[in-house]
Write a protein that holds these residues in place. Structure first.
Motif, PDB file in Angstrom:
ATOM      1  N   THR A  39       0.834  -1.203   0.000  1.00 41.55           N
ATOM      2  CA  THR A  39       0.000   0.000   0.000  1.00 41.55           C
ATOM      3  C   THR A  39       0.866   1.250   0.000  1.00 41.55           C
ATOM      4  N   PHE A  40       1.913   1.239   0.821  1.00 43.08           N
ATOM      5  CA  PHE A  40       2.858   2.354   0.849  1.00 43.08           C
ATOM      6  C   PHE A  40       3.441   2.604  -0.538  1.00 43.08           C
ATOM      7  N   ALA A  41       3.909   1.543  -1.196  1.00 46.99           N
ATOM      8  CA  ALA A  41       4.518   1.704  -2.516  1.00 46.99           C
ATOM      9  C   ALA A  41       3.517   2.250  -3.528  1.00 46.99           C
ATOM     10  N   GLU A  42       2.284   1.765  -3.488  1.00 47.35           N
ATOM     11  CA  GLU A  42       1.259   2.259  -4.409  1.00 47.35           C
ATOM     12  C   GLU A  42       0.997   3.745  -4.196  1.00 47.35           C
ATOM     13  N   LEU A  43       0.886   4.154  -2.929  1.00 47.81           N
ATOM     14  CA  LEU A  43       0.593   5.556  -2.639  1.00 47.81           C
ATOM     15  C   LEU A  43       1.775   6.456  -2.988  1.00 47.81           C
ATOM     16  N   VAL A  44       2.996   5.967  -2.797  1.00 47.12           N
ATOM     17  CA  VAL A  44       4.163   6.758  -3.194  1.00 47.12           C
ATOM     18  C   VAL A  44       4.173   6.946  -4.706  1.00 47.12           C
ATOM     19  N   ARG A  45       3.889   5.896  -5.452  1.00 45.78           N
ATOM     20  CA  ARG A  45       3.837   6.028  -6.907  1.00 45.78           C
ATOM     21  C   ARG A  45       2.804   7.078  -7.309  1.00 45.78           C
ATOM     22  N   GLU A  46       1.694   7.116  -6.606  1.00 51.18           N
ATOM     23  CA  GLU A  46       0.628   8.059  -6.949  1.00 51.18           C
ATOM     24  C   GLU A  46       1.026   9.510  -6.691  1.00 51.18           C
ATOM     25  N   THR A  47       2.043   9.751  -5.861  1.00 50.70           N
ATOM     26  CA  THR A  47       2.484  11.130  -5.631  1.00 50.70           C
ATOM     27  C   THR A  47       3.190  11.707  -6.851  1.00 50.70           C
ATOM     28  N   ARG A 136      11.966  16.000   7.028  1.00 52.73           N
ATOM     29  CA  ARG A 136      12.716  16.973   6.222  1.00 52.73           C
ATOM     30  C   ARG A 136      12.941  16.481   4.800  1.00 52.73           C
ATOM     31  N   THR A 137      13.101  15.181   4.636  1.00 54.37           N
ATOM     32  CA  THR A 137      13.430  14.627   3.328  1.00 54.37           C
ATOM     33  C   THR A 137      12.215  14.417   2.444  1.00 54.37           C
ATOM     34  N   LEU A 138      11.005  14.525   3.003  1.00 54.50           N
ATOM     35  CA  LEU A 138       9.786  14.237   2.243  1.00 54.50           C
ATOM     36  C   LEU A 138       9.316  15.454   1.454  1.00 54.50           C
ATOM     37  N   SER A 139       8.917  15.207   0.218  1.00 51.03           N
ATOM     38  CA  SER A 139       8.254  16.251  -0.558  1.00 51.03           C
ATOM     39  C   SER A 139       6.812  16.372  -0.078  1.00 51.03           C
ATOM     40  N   PRO A 140       6.159  17.538  -0.287  1.00 50.58           N
ATOM     41  CA  PRO A 140       4.755  17.665   0.093  1.00 50.58           C
ATOM     42  C   PRO A 140       3.912  16.551  -0.524  1.00 50.58           C
ATOM     43  N   GLY A 141       3.086  15.936   0.308  1.00 53.45           N
ATOM     44  CA  GLY A 141       2.311  14.784  -0.131  1.00 53.45           C
ATOM     45  C   GLY A 141       3.040  13.468   0.039  1.00 53.45           C
ATOM     46  N   GLY A 183       4.885  17.010  12.042  1.00 58.42           N
ATOM     47  CA  GLY A 183       4.273  17.645  10.890  1.00 58.42           C
ATOM     48  C   GLY A 183       3.539  16.720   9.950  1.00 58.42           C
ATOM     49  N   LEU A 184       3.411  15.443  10.320  1.00 62.40           N
ATOM     50  CA  LEU A 184       2.740  14.469   9.473  1.00 62.40           C
ATOM     51  C   LEU A 184       1.281  14.291   9.878  1.00 62.40           C
ATOM     52  N   VAL A 185       0.509  13.717   8.972  1.00 64.42           N
ATOM     53  CA  VAL A 185      -0.887  13.377   9.250  1.00 64.42           C
ATOM     54  C   VAL A 185      -1.030  11.853   9.155  1.00 64.42           C
ATOM     55  N   PRO A 186      -1.090  11.151  10.298  1.00 62.59           N
ATOM     56  CA  PRO A 186      -1.322   9.704  10.244  1.00 62.59           C
ATOM     57  C   PRO A 186      -2.735   9.425   9.721  1.00 62.59           C
ATOM     58  N   PHE A 187      -2.843   8.490   8.789  1.00 61.05           N
ATOM     59  CA  PHE A 187      -4.164   8.233   8.216  1.00 61.05           C
ATOM     60  C   PHE A 187      -4.506   6.756   8.131  1.00 61.05           C
ATOM     61  N   ALA A 188      -3.575   5.874   8.461  1.00 65.84           N
ATOM     62  CA  ALA A 188      -3.876   4.447   8.451  1.00 65.84           C
ATOM     63  C   ALA A 188      -2.963   3.749   9.446  1.00 65.84           C
ATOM     64  N   LEU A 206       0.850   4.517   8.701  1.00 64.37           N
ATOM     65  CA  LEU A 206       1.095   5.301   7.490  1.00 64.37           C
ATOM     66  C   LEU A 206       0.731   6.750   7.763  1.00 64.37           C
ATOM     67  N   ALA A 207       1.620   7.652   7.367  1.00 63.16           N
ATOM     68  CA  ALA A 207       1.383   9.083   7.576  1.00 63.16           C
ATOM     69  C   ALA A 207       1.837   9.839   6.339  1.00 63.16           C
ATOM     70  N   ARG A 208       1.239  11.006   6.154  1.00 62.16           N
ATOM     71  CA  ARG A 208       1.514  11.812   4.961  1.00 62.16           C
ATOM     72  C   ARG A 208       1.910  13.227   5.360  1.00 62.16           C
ATOM     73  N   LEU A 209       2.866  13.799   4.628  1.00 60.41           N
ATOM     74  CA  LEU A 209       3.186  15.207   4.785  1.00 60.41           C
ATOM     75  C   LEU A 209       2.176  16.011   3.974  1.00 60.41           C
ATOM     76  N   PRO A 210       1.442  16.935   4.605  1.00 59.26           N
ATOM     77  CA  PRO A 210       0.415  17.676   3.860  1.00 59.26           C
ATOM     78  C   PRO A 210       0.987  18.449   2.685  1.00 59.26           C
TER      79      PRO A 210
END
Length: 213
Positions: A39-47, A136-141, A183-188, A206-210
């Motif tokens: 699921t993580f890999a799928e969502l990363v691809r979607e970014t 710090r290393t994450l792009s938005p989303g 600064g993350l939003v946990p969603f799963a 699983l968490a996402r950077l807004p």
């Protein structure tokens, strides 16, 4: 004074072959972990940004899995012996020795960070700063998948004698609060049956950077 990271590095340097024999193929019998990583890999691809770091990659088996799932994955680990094994086992992939509090990654460069049981040796007081470095290393989303041992009940993390070096299990709500603080939003989240004879649960969050940060 030898700090916990020096101890952790030395401990893992000394158990590479044993670790590989016990854990390199472990996900074959862990469908929940495989599902969350997929699921993580799928969502990363979607970014639209498939670049992903496997932080605390050990022998590199999950880095290779992420690569096979379509990510531009590379591995980072504190242990030079683990990195040496990963390079030999997966010569087409990139692996670098690195400390988690100072990752050799540009700001906002990654679509995803995988931390698969690699945060468990960090003392609770040091974990917020380490999570801030991952963010710090994450792009938005961008996404972070953190897997760890979870304590069922009680508000505080629990120190225990891990087979390699001392580690901590965490109440999932408390761990999620740390992610929010970074600064993350946990969603799963996924919890499943005890990971060991100690009775700790396996936890995956699983968490996402807004966007727009």
């Amino acid at each position: 004074m030898v700090d916990h990271q020096d101890e952790t590095r030395s401990a893992y340097d000394g158990v590479v072959e044993l670790y590989v024999s016990k854990f390199a193929n472990r996900l074959e019998t862990q469908p929940f972990s495989r599902a969350m990583i997929g699921t993580f890999a799928e969502l990363v691809r979607e970014t639209g940004n498939p670049r992903a770091a496997d932080v605390g990659c050990g022998p590199g088996h999950l880095t290779a899995m992420l690569h096979d799932m379509g990510l531009d994955a590379f591995g980072l680990d504190l242990s030079p012996a683990m990195i040496d094994h990963a390079r030999r086992a997966h010569p087409a992939l990139r692996f670098d020795e690195a400390r988690m509090e100072a990752l050799p990654v540009e700001d906002r460069a990654l679509g995803g960070v995988l931390a698969h049981y690699s945060l468990i040796h960090t003392p609770p007081g040091e974990l917020p700063a380490l999570l801030t470095e991952l963010v710090r290393t994450l792009s938005p989303g961008g996404l972070l998948l953190a897997s760890f041992f979870a304590t069922d009940g009680g508000p505080e993390p629990v120190r225990f004698d891990h087979k390699v070096t001392p580690a901590y299990s965490w109440p999932v709500d408390a761990f999620a609060e740390l992610l929010i603080g970074a600064g993350l939003v946990p969603f799963a989240r996924l919890l499943h049956d005890p990971a060991s004879e100690r009775g700790f649960l396996d936890a995956h969050v699983l968490a996402r950077l807004p966007e727009g940060v």
